[in-house]
Structures are given as C-alpha cells and as structure tokens.
Design an enzyme around this catalytic site. Structure first.
Site, PDB file in Angstrom:
ATOM      1  CD  GLN A   1     -26.140  44.528 -23.087  1.00 25.06           C
ATOM      2  OE1 GLN A   1     -27.008  44.007 -22.392  1.00 25.06           O
ATOM      3  NE2 GLN A   1     -25.891  45.827 -23.049  1.00 25.06           N
TER       4      GLN A   1
ATOM      5  CB  SER B   1     -23.441  45.359 -20.142  1.00 22.65           C
ATOM      6  OG  SER B   1     -24.807  45.617 -19.917  1.00 22.65           O
TER       7      SER B   1
ATOM      8  CG  ASP C   1     -26.750  49.002 -21.106  1.00 22.42           C
ATOM      9  OD1 ASP C   1     -26.725  47.802 -21.432  1.00 22.42           O
ATOM     10  OD2 ASP C   1     -26.130  49.447 -20.123  1.00 22.42           O
TER      11      ASP C   1
END
Length: 305
Positions: free
Chosen positions: A296, A246, A222
């Site tokens: 993502q 996110s 991430d």
C-alpha cells in the site's frame, strides 16, 4: 487521584457478550446485492459516520468481482486505487467488467461508485487451482497473541493521551480484534524502525465460505499498514497536522485462510517521501504458513500552519 483504567471498562466484546453478532455483522457488510447483470450494491455500515473505511470498499468490490467468475476459480490478487473518500451516508454501487476468461485465469475490473462518481477502481485476477513450484518466507519469531493486550485494553490504559474520537473508535465493539506486538502509543509515539507486527482475527465464527474469508482479509489488511511508514518519524494517526489517506492497496492471496483464527500481520516500510509512504505486509497463520501478502502507498502529509 488517578483511577485504575481497568475499573473504567468501555463496553466492548467479551466472551459473555454478543461476539458472534459482530462476526455476523461483518459477514452482512461484505455481502453484496445483485441489482442487474454485473451490477451490485454494497450495504452501508450500520452506525457508520463520515468516511467509509477503505477495507470495506475493497472487500465488497472483491465479492462483486467474484460473483461473475466460475466458482472453481479463486482470487489470487487484487489491485485497487482509491480516488475519492466514500461517504457512510450512502450505499456503494459496484460495476463489474469481464475483461478476460482463459483456460486457467479470469480477470475482472470493478468500479465502485457513490452518487454517480467513482470512489475506487479495482482489478482482480482469479485462478483455477493447480500444483506448482513452492517456497515461502518464514514467520517472524514473536510472542503469541494470548499474552498480549488488545488495542482496546491499551487505549484504556492510555486514555488521557488520546483524543476522544480516536479513543471511542478503538474501544467500541468491532468485529476485528487487534493485538499489537511491541510499543503502541499513538498519543506519544516514539521513533521506531519501520517494522511492526500485529495479531488479528474476526471475533466469533465467520462460517465456511472461502470467499467471505478472503473478503474479510482484504477488509482487515487496510487496518495496520499505512501507520508503519509513520514510525521512523514519531507521528501517528492522532498527531497534530497529520493528513493521511490510502492511495492504493494490493493483496496477493497465497492459500486458504480463516479470518476467525489468529493471523500475524507483519509489515515494513522501505520508503517514504513526497508526502507519501510505501508499506508492505505479510500474513501468517499460527502454524507459520504465509497465506497473503499486501502492499500500500498512502498519503502522509504534515500540514503547515
């Protein structure tokens, strides 16, 4: 007169400092406590302030899901949606639902909660090892990590262009060391193609538990993904008016991995629009094995004054 940044070293891990302590701290952070059947508690990050890092929630959720699965089944994918920002003021509670156990696969759902409200939903699938047809992408030809500067070293060189809070975050002792390939200039970001490469690893030894290494990979994946979709627009995390977060995160595990050895994270962004940016990633070992893929979508909104 401008002083040499090298003479103003911000305290951070070196070979002579407690590097192993950082790896041990990450292992503790990604270890969940069983409260009851299929109910777990993830610890707070010591010293953490503000919002919980999304990778921490994903890593702890994966450990929670795996605790309900037979040990001969290994996670091969996870898909998570972020709903609310987690707070560093409280631990996170994880509730696991055992959706399916078949002959080869097991599927779990996890709800991460704080103060009675869900902050993340995640589905994870686990598979018993088997042989099958095999092919994989080739690792890009990029410089080795030994010849590259870390984010902390680059931040020291660019201290005058970075907000104090961002500078302190990048240069503080962290368990994950990142070494970008190519330009790194958040304070004055150039417009670049939406492709980037970065080496990373856990400092110190993370032990031999494969699940812990998977959770650490989910945690670190991430870190260097959403920013790829910002590159064509000449903006970064510290650009005035940028709002980013996110929205979802997916990881596919292709093979065994050690997070305390260098991995190349190569990312690209094929699309951005509507206040969102879509990003993809691939993780390679030093010897060129593709061990994981990621995707993502995140919020990248420029607030108008």
């Amino acid at each position: 007169m401008t002083s040499d940044p090298a003479s103003q070293r911000t305290p951070r891990p070196t070979d002579s400092q407690d590097v192993q302590g950082l790896a041990d701290g990450l292992a503790r952070l990604l270890t969940v406590e069983e409260l009851d059947t299929d109910l777990y508690r993830g610890p707070r990050n010591p010293g953490g302030k503000g919002r919980v890092f999304g990778g921490q929630v994903v890593g702890q959720a994966l450990r929670s899901a795996a605790a309900s699965v037979d040990p001969d089944r290994v996670a091969h994918s996870l898909h998570a949606y972020f709903m609310r920002a987690g707070s560093e003021d409280y631990p996170i509670i994880f509730r696991v639902e055992r959706d399916f156990d078949g002959g080869s696969f097991s599927t779990r759902r996890v709800i991460a909660m704080q103060r009675g409200q869900p902050i993340l939903n995640m589905a994870a699938s686990f598979q018993r090892h088997e042989e099958g047809l095999s092919h994989a992408d080739t690792m890009p030809d990029v410089p080795a990590p030994e010849g590259l500067k870390s984010e902390a070293e680059l931040a020291l060189e660019q201290k005058d262009t970075l907000p104090e809070a961002f500078f302190n975050m990048v240069t503080r002792p962290r368990p994950i060391e990142l070494r970008p390939v190519g330009p790194w200039s958040p304070g004055n970001p150039p417009k670049l193609d939406p492709v980037r490469h970065i080496w990373f690893r856990v400092r110190g030894n993370l032990g031999d538990d494969p699940l812990l290494h998977q959770a650490a990979l989910a945690y670190a994946s991430d870190m260097a993904l959403l920013g790829t979709s910002m590159q064509p627009h000449g903006v970064s995390w510290v650009s005035p008016g940028l709002q980013s977060a996110s929205l979802d995160h997916a990881v596919w595990f292709h093979g065994r991995v050690r997070m305390d050895e260098w991995l190349l994270y190569t990312t690209d962004s094929p699309w951005a629009g509507g206040g969102r940016g879509f990003n993809r990633g691939r993780l390679f070992t030093r010897d060129g094995r593709l061990v994981a893929s990621t995707a993502q979508e995140g919020l990248i909104r420029i607030r108008k004054k």
